[in-house]
Design an enzyme around this catalytic site. Structure first.
Site, mmCIF file in Angstrom:
data_model
loop_
_atom_site.group_PDB
_atom_site.id
_atom_site.type_symbol
_atom_site.label_atom_id
_atom_site.label_comp_id
_atom_site.label_asym_id
_atom_site.label_seq_id
_atom_site.Cartn_x
_atom_site.Cartn_y
_atom_site.Cartn_z
ATOM 1 N N ASP A 165 0.837 -1.208 0.000
ATOM 2 C CA ASP A 165 0.000 0.000 0.000
ATOM 3 C C ASP A 165 0.868 1.252 0.000
ATOM 4 O O ASP A 165 1.978 1.252 0.544
ATOM 5 C CB ASP A 165 -0.910 -0.028 1.250
ATOM 6 C CG ASP A 165 -2.071 0.950 1.130
ATOM 7 O OD1 ASP A 165 -2.291 1.498 0.037
ATOM 8 O OD2 ASP A 165 -2.757 1.165 2.141
ATOM 9 N N ASN A 192 -10.504 -2.818 -6.426
ATOM 10 C CA ASN A 192 -9.689 -1.903 -7.236
ATOM 11 C C ASN A 192 -10.237 -1.690 -8.653
ATOM 12 O O ASN A 192 -9.870 -0.727 -9.326
ATOM 13 C CB ASN A 192 -8.235 -2.400 -7.349
ATOM 14 C CG ASN A 192 -7.418 -2.220 -6.094
ATOM 15 O OD1 ASN A 192 -6.443 -2.928 -5.862
ATOM 16 N ND2 ASN A 192 -7.805 -1.256 -5.251
#
Ligand code: FPP
Length: 250
Positions: free
Chosen positions: A20, A68
């Site tokens: 991340d 996503n």
């Protein structure tokens, strides 16, 4: 002696990483988000190399979540392009070092051209046995669990299994990670402290290490630091310190 002393757990067999912070890395430099992803691929290479050098047999990377797909289409396209490039460029190294590629996730949603390259890399590395690199692609833990439940329900409807035969082991064997050990260590970069639908079933007894380092900056020294932190943990798997062989908490 290991950093954690005699009571340290054995080295992890399976490390899983929630990569991340690519977007923030780019933003800090006034660059478009996709540049963060591009640099993120470099960090992926380094993490694979590091795991290989350390003899960690399973490395799982959360590369693209089911959620996503909702990102801006340009960003999704770039991520797919980077993935395709990675699968092609890394194949010689995977062959050389006996790395088997595996994928977890709802891969039917991935664009055909990427799926083709993926299928090629998966089959070209299928017999490799020194290390398994698993990519979470179009992956979400709840979705994986639901798909496993569907498989079991179909088998039950077809009369292949009875409800009593459904055990934790059987359930694990219907997940995308079938046959893999559960992750001993889950690392998340970028300072966020959450699991984000990653390996929900498999991480029941994982140790978690959270670091503020943004993924494109995550290098070997950060990997080693996470392993060192892991080595200081006392894994009890629900038992007492005495039963688990760890010194009592101070
Ligand atoms: C999270 O950062 C990262 C991703 C959604 C994608 C991860 C992809 C890579 C590391 C590169 C491609 C991977 C392979 C295996 C070729 P973010 O965009 O959510 O960052 P932010 O939270 O700072 O916005």
């Amino acid at each position: 002696m290991q950093p954690g002393g005699n009571d340290a757990p054995p080295p992890p067999r399976h490390v899983a990483i929630i990569m991340d912070g690519n977007g923030r890395w780019a933003k800090q430099r006034g660059l478009p988000r996709v540049e963060g992803h591009r640099m993120g691929v470099r960090a992926v290479r380094e993490a694979v190399e590091c795991a290989r050098e350390l003899g960690i047999p399973y490395l799982t990377l959360y590369a693209f979540s089911l959620e996503n797909w909702g990102r801006p289409s340009g960003e999704v396209r770039t991520l797919m392009a980077l993935l395709k490039e990675f699968l092609t460029s890394e194949l010689p190294l995977m062959r050389k070092h006996g790395i088997r590629l595996r994928v977890i996730g709802e891969t039917s949603s991935i664009p055909f051209a990427v799926r083709q390259v993926l299928a090629r890399t998966l089959s070209a590395t299928a017999e490799n046995a020194d290390m398994t690199l698993t990519l979470g692609l179009s992956y979400a833990g709840r979705n994986e669990i639901v798909r496993a439940v569907r498989r079991i329900a179909s088998e039950a409807v077809e009369g292949k299994i009875l409800p009593e035969a459904v055990t934790e082991d059987l359930f694990s064997a219907r997940l995308d990670t079938a046959g893999m050990p559960d992750p001993d260590l889950v690392i998340r970069t970028s300072g966020e402290i959450r699991i984000s639908n990653f390996l929900l079933w498999q991480s029941a007894y994982s140790e978690f290490v959270f670091t503020d380092v943004l993924w494109p900056d995550f290098g070997k020294s950060d990997f080693l630091r996470a392993l060192e932190e892991y080595s200081r943990r006392h894994r009890r798997f629900g038992l007492t310190d005495e039963q688990a062989g760890a010194p009592p908490a101070k």
